[in-house]
Design a protein around this motif. Structure first.
Motif, PDB file in Angstrom:
ATOM      1  N   GLY A  72     -57.144  -0.907 -23.465  1.00  0.00           N
ATOM      2  CA  GLY A  72     -57.844   0.264 -23.983  1.00  0.00           C
ATOM      3  C   GLY A  72     -56.910   1.261 -24.611  1.00  0.00           C
ATOM      4  O   GLY A  72     -57.185   1.810 -25.678  1.00  0.00           O
ATOM      5  N   TYR A  73     -55.784   1.505 -23.964  1.00  0.00           N
ATOM      6  CA  TYR A  73     -54.784   2.409 -24.538  1.00  0.00           C
ATOM      7  C   TYR A  73     -54.247   1.854 -25.846  1.00  0.00           C
ATOM      8  O   TYR A  73     -54.134   2.589 -26.840  1.00  0.00           O
ATOM      9  N   THR A  74     -53.939   0.576 -25.854  1.00  0.00           N
ATOM     10  CA  THR A  74     -53.378  -0.024 -27.062  1.00  0.00           C
ATOM     11  C   THR A  74     -54.368   0.038 -28.221  1.00  0.00           C
ATOM     12  O   THR A  74     -53.981   0.337 -29.364  1.00  0.00           O
ATOM     13  N   LEU A  75     -55.630  -0.185 -27.949  1.00  0.00           N
ATOM     14  CA  LEU A  75     -56.631  -0.160 -29.016  1.00  0.00           C
ATOM     15  C   LEU A  75     -56.919   1.241 -29.524  1.00  0.00           C
ATOM     16  O   LEU A  75     -57.187   1.424 -30.708  1.00  0.00           O
ATOM     17  N   THR A  76     -56.895   2.225 -28.648  1.00  0.00           N
ATOM     18  CA  THR A  76     -57.265   3.567 -29.073  1.00  0.00           C
ATOM     19  C   THR A  76     -56.084   4.393 -29.572  1.00  0.00           C
ATOM     20  O   THR A  76     -56.166   5.014 -30.619  1.00  0.00           O
ATOM     21  N   ILE A  77     -54.999   4.400 -28.838  1.00  0.00           N
ATOM     22  CA  ILE A  77     -53.867   5.272 -29.178  1.00  0.00           C
ATOM     23  C   ILE A  77     -52.702   4.474 -29.754  1.00  0.00           C
ATOM     24  O   ILE A  77     -52.082   4.893 -30.724  1.00  0.00           O
TER      25      ILE A  77
END
Length: 78
Positions: A72-77
């Motif tokens: 999730g972090y990699t996809l969003t930020i």
């Protein structure tokens, strides 16, 4: 100029690491607590153990949460 650019890149990289670590730890803590509470609620734990439908559900929860938060972090930020 090159030294200033390199210093700025180092600062930004450090901030990225700090932000990622902070968000991942907070997200993993919240989501793990939420899912463990659901796992223990209304006798779900006993039904899972009785039916043997899932092996090591507590370990699977922690591993799945870690992957979910990281992706999730990699996809969003990231």
């Amino acid at each position: 100029q090159l030294a200033a650019i390199m210093a700025a890149i180092a600062v930004l990289a450090s901030l990225d690491i700090l932000l990622r670590s902070t968000l991942e730890i907070g997200g993993r803590r919240w989501m793990t607590e939420h899912l463990i509470d659901r796992w223990l609620a209304r006798g779900a734990f006993y039904r899972i153990e009785r039916d043997q439908s899932v092996d090591n559900p507590d370990q699977r929860i922690t591993q799945d949460v870690a992957q979910f938060v990281s992706y999730g972090y990699t996809l969003t930020i990231g």
